[in-house]
Design a protein around this motif. Structure first.
Motif, short mmCIF file in Angstrom:
data_model
loop_
_atom_site.label_atom_id
_atom_site.label_comp_id
_atom_site.label_asym_id
_atom_site.label_seq_id
_atom_site.Cartn_x
_atom_site.Cartn_y
_atom_site.Cartn_z
N GLN A 2 0.93 -1.44 0.36
CA GLN A 2 0.11 0.27 0.21
C GLN A 2 0.91 1.03 -0.25
O GLN A 2 0.59 2.27 -0.20
CB GLN A 2 -0.36 0.12 1.42
CG GLN A 2 -2.03 -0.94 1.70
CD GLN A 2 -2.81 -0.83 2.41
OE1 GLN A 2 -3.50 0.40 2.66
NE2 GLN A 2 -3.35 -2.25 3.26
N ALA A 3 2.07 1.09 0.94
CA ALA A 3 3.36 2.29 0.73
C ALA A 3 3.29 2.87 -0.62
O ALA A 3 3.30 4.36 -1.40
CB ALA A 3 4.24 1.68 1.87
N ARG A 4 3.61 1.57 -1.25
CA ARG A 4 4.39 1.72 -2.57
C ARG A 4 3.44 2.47 -3.58
O ARG A 4 3.85 3.08 -4.67
CB ARG A 4 4.84 0.53 -2.33
CG ARG A 4 6.56 0.50 -2.22
CD ARG A 4 7.33 -0.78 -2.47
NE ARG A 4 8.66 -0.73 -1.68
CZ ARG A 4 8.94 -1.77 -1.19
NH1 ARG A 4 8.53 -2.97 -1.47
NH2 ARG A 4 9.96 -2.40 -0.73
N LEU A 5 2.53 1.98 -3.23
CA LEU A 5 0.91 2.70 -4.59
C LEU A 5 0.66 4.26 -4.19
O LEU A 5 1.07 4.95 -5.21
CB LEU A 5 -0.57 1.95 -3.63
CG LEU A 5 -0.66 0.44 -4.84
CD1 LEU A 5 -1.68 -0.21 -3.85
CD2 LEU A 5 -0.10 -0.03 -6.02
N LEU A 6 1.34 4.55 -2.72
CA LEU A 6 1.29 5.78 -2.70
C LEU A 6 2.74 6.54 -3.09
O LEU A 6 2.39 8.50 -3.79
CB LEU A 6 1.29 6.22 -1.04
CG LEU A 6 -0.33 6.35 -1.08
CD1 LEU A 6 -0.31 6.06 1.05
CD2 LEU A 6 -1.25 6.44 -1.82
N PRO B 64 6.25 5.48 -4.94
CA PRO B 64 7.09 4.04 -4.84
C PRO B 64 8.76 3.81 -4.30
O PRO B 64 9.31 3.13 -4.16
CB PRO B 64 7.94 4.29 -6.49
CG PRO B 64 6.85 5.34 -6.99
CD PRO B 64 6.33 5.77 -5.89
N ASN B 65 8.95 4.85 -3.71
CA ASN B 65 9.94 5.05 -2.86
C ASN B 65 10.03 5.91 -1.78
O ASN B 65 10.75 7.16 -1.07
CB ASN B 65 11.37 5.92 -3.68
CG ASN B 65 12.16 5.14 -5.35
OD1 ASN B 65 12.88 4.20 -4.82
ND2 ASN B 65 11.45 6.15 -5.94
N PRO B 66 9.13 5.13 -0.50
CA PRO B 66 8.84 5.68 0.44
C PRO B 66 9.30 6.38 1.94
O PRO B 66 10.89 4.71 1.81
CB PRO B 66 8.07 4.69 0.78
CG PRO B 66 8.20 3.84 0.32
CD PRO B 66 8.79 3.84 -0.96
#
Length: 417
Positions: A53-57, A59-61
């Motif tokens: 989910q984080a990478r949908l928001l 790609p490089n959190p």
């Protein structure tokens, strides 16, 4: 009465039904007259789902925000398990890593423990409560939340056991002990009654997922008695301790594999003093761990060498090499994936010649080429192509006489942390 630290992984608390079973298991331990401190991982695939989910928001959190996110999985588990225990009529209290006193270095995603101040945990134990601690997490002196990386809940459990002087640290997972190899690949794998810290550390470093290397290091340094057992049955587990009784004739005790392997090859490197020190120094500065290193012979003042890193570090390692091209010239750098490292481990190897030759013969009989080799007193590792992994592991297991007639027990999906 004894003091136990009990760690339950993601598969053990994967849903509410399993959570209730774990709660009953803990109460049974308390009914035997023991004090219990419990360390939990996130439920099932929670961590992987959060990462996706984080990478949908993004790609490089950012690493800091990922730590803020990742720690929530364990906090859900600790609160729900505490609720389940209280519903069964027992007193319980849940603590985050920082509430339990874990202070770490300021390294997001793979922080190391600097200090543990477990006074709050000890006070709760003294009040007769079952203490539930979120694994995998701590806080810096500056108040920043951090995580310990994959396997971090094992490290939490062992470190906490050392800090509160627990009699035993039990690691509950989906298998009922430590096996001679992955029982998902070799159904007739041999369960070990005991294994030394050194052998377990080698197996863990070489890819065996049942215990994290940092947890084993911590146990060895602090002489923590470790027991690995299943949360799905009551079978006797495997004891990890300083000295063990070697099984009669057992030269090799375990076979491990690691799919997280990339190989870099640097060609045409000048054969001058300090060249390799500079290259590997830069990799160390970038916090890239290097595993196997092989250098070829020198021709016309130039040499080639190869080394392995984790798949996750491959691109960064390539970037480090390219950044050094003008300062330390070389002709080219290439990388290779779709590799696996297969290793044999056994304290008896040091006094038995021909163990490595037997390994090479077994791999060769499968029509598989060996790309790199590394040895120590108690292990031999070979890097091979990944496609024939299962065949090679099965062949090695048979070659060293580790097959049994019993079927290994696997109770659920493999734990993530």
């Amino acid at each position: 009465m004894a003091l136990y630290v009990m760690k339950f992984g993601g598969s053990s608390v994967g849903d509410t039904e399993r959570m209730q079973r774990v709660a009953k298991r803990i109460i049974e331990k308390q009914d035997e007259g023991h004090d219990c401190v419990v360390v939990v991982s996130a439920m099932g695939d929670t961590t992987d789902d959060l990462i996706d989910q984080a990478r949908l928001l993004n790609p490089n959190p950012p690493a800091r925000e990922m730590d803020m996110l990742m720690t929530t999985g364990e906090q859900i588990s600790m609160a729900m398990l505490s609720m389940a225990i209280q519903h069964l009529g027992r007193e319980a209290v849940s603590f985050t890593g920082w509430q339990a006193g874990f202070e770490t270095e300021a390294e997001h995603g793979k922080a190391r423990i600097r200090n543990i101040q477990p006074e709050r945990v000890l006070k709760a134990i003294g009040a007769g409560k079952i203490v539930i601690v979120a694994g995998f997490q701590g806080i810096t002196a500056e108040g920043e939340i951090t995580t310990f990386g994959r396997g971090g809940s094992d490290t939490t459990a062992v470190a906490l056991a050392a800090a509160i002087h627990a009699d035993t640290c039990e690691i509950y997972t989906d298998v009922d002990g430590i096996y001679s190899t992955d029982p998902r690949i070799v159904k007739c794998a041999r369960k070990l009654e005991e294994i030394s810290y050194d052998e377990m550390l080698e197996l863990a470093n070489l890819g065996a997922a049942v215990l994290h290397p940092r947890a084993v290091e911590y146990a060895k340094h602090n002489n923590v008695r470790l027991v690995v057992r299943s949360s799905f049955n009551y079978n006797e587990g495997t004891v990890v301790k300083e000295e063990t009784t070697m099984e009669q004739g057992a030269v090799v005790n375990g076979i491990a594999y690691d799919k997280n392997v990339a190989r870099l090859t640097i060609r045409g490197v000048a054969d001058l003093p300090g060249v390799l020190a500079k290259m590997f120094g830069e990799l160390a500065t970038a916090k890239i761990d290097v595993d196997l290193i092989v250098q070829s012979g020198v021709l016309d003042g130039k040499a080639d060498f190869s080394y392995t890193v984790s798949l996750a570090d491959r691109e960064r390692a390539l970037a480090v090499m390219e950044s050094l091209r003008s300062e330390l010239p070389f002709s080219e750098v290439t990388s290779e994936i779709d590799l696996v490292k297969v290793s044999i481990v056994g304290a008896g190897m040091v006094s038995h010649p021909g163990v490595a030759a037997q390994m090479f013969a077994a791999i060769s009989a499968q029509g598989v080429s060996i790309k790199m080799v590394s040895t120590s007193e108690i292990k031999v590792s070979c890097v091979i192509e990944a496609g024939r992994l299962q065949d090679v592991v099965v062949a090695l297991h048979t070659a060293y006489g580790l097959d049994t007639e019993e079927q290994a027990f696997v109770g659920g999906p493999q734990d993530r942390r």
